[in-house]
Design a protein around this motif. Structure first.
Motif, short mmCIF file in Angstrom:
data_model
loop_
_atom_site.label_atom_id
_atom_site.label_comp_id
_atom_site.label_asym_id
_atom_site.label_seq_id
_atom_site.Cartn_x
_atom_site.Cartn_y
_atom_site.Cartn_z
N VAL A 145 0.86 -1.19 0.00
CA VAL A 145 0.00 0.00 0.00
C VAL A 145 0.90 1.23 0.00
N VAL A 146 0.66 2.15 -0.94
CA VAL A 146 1.33 3.45 -0.95
C VAL A 146 0.30 4.46 -0.45
N LEU A 147 0.56 5.08 0.70
CA LEU A 147 -0.47 5.82 1.42
C LEU A 147 -0.02 7.24 1.76
N ASP A 148 -0.82 8.22 1.37
CA ASP A 148 -0.57 9.62 1.71
C ASP A 148 -1.13 9.88 3.11
N VAL A 149 -0.26 10.25 4.07
CA VAL A 149 -0.72 10.40 5.45
C VAL A 149 -1.51 11.68 5.67
N THR A 150 -1.64 12.54 4.65
CA THR A 150 -2.43 13.77 4.81
C THR A 150 -3.90 13.54 4.50
#
Length: 233
Positions: free
Chosen positions: A64-69
């Motif tokens: 999973v490539v996940l943007d923490v914003t």
């Protein structure tokens, strides 16, 4: 932006690992998806934590490539309920250094991060390390949410395990390896039994397999009348 799904328009290398990109920004999503597909990954994209949770429950992903914003990131954390074996590694896109407290149930120690603005080469390098550290995957041939495990001769449609006979498993594997290609009854006979069989034996085998695999949509196993059978959308 529509979700990218495996299929004719986004076909990748058959051994490509399956990646879920969870990013709200359309341009960043397109950059990541296009570059990772060119690198041989199979990519799905979603724009919210809620959509990501649905995908993770229904499908198997290697990374999973996940943007923490993301604004609903905490909802993803609270809603995730995976066994350790089911938790994919997570590559965070972030401007922060304190990552241990972010989505703890999802990462479970197999996580890394790149800071924004990121270099795509670094994303690919860190993704490769996460996947290498995970070790050999359980998956054999796959198509969409249909996955085989050649080590245990098991099959899944999403998170539903499919109980197959040896002949059904051999047929399904042959269809998966030749996804979107029509296989004649003669080809199926040679692969499944190693000898000729009557047409009705093949038809019964395909019917049993279709009944087990196609309980969900989309239907994956199709008949091309006068030619044979094929697997795909």
């Amino acid at each position: 932006m529509p979700t990218r799904l495996p299929g004719p328009a986004h076909r990748a290398h058959p051994d490509g690992r399956h990646v879920l990109v969870v990013v709200e920004d359309a341009e960043t999503t397109e950059l990541l998806a296009t570059t990772m597909e060119l690198a041989g990954y199979r990519v799905n994209t979603v724009r919210t934590g809620a959509e990501a949770l649905v995908r993770l429950v229904e499908h198997r992903f290697d990374l999973v490539v996940l943007d923490v914003t993301l604004p609903d990131l905490q909802g993803l954390s609270r809603g995730s309920r995976f066994t350790p074996a089911d938790r994919p590694p997570v590559l965070f896109l972030t401007a922060y250094q304190s990552l241990g407290r972010l989505v703890p149930e999802l990462g479970a120690g197999r996580e890394d991060y790149v800071t924004k603005p990121f270099r795509i080469a670094e994303v690919l390098a860190r993704a490769e390390v996460l996947l290498r550290d995970r070790g050999p995957g359980r998956e054999g041939p796959s198509y969409g949410d249909l996955v085989l495990d050649d080590d245990t001769c098991q099959a899944w449609r999403g998170r539903r395990e499919i109980d197959l006979t040896p002949a059904e498993y051999r047929l399904l594997r042959h269809l998966l390896l030749n996804a979107e290609r029509v296989l004649s009854k003669e080809q199926i006979c040679r692969h499944v039994w190693g000898e000729g069989r009557a047409d009705n034996a093949i038809e019964k085998l395909v019917s049993r397999l279709r009944h087990k695999v196609d309980r969900e949509v989309p239907v994956l196993i199709h008949t091309r009348r006068g030619f044979g059978y094929w697997l795909g959308r």
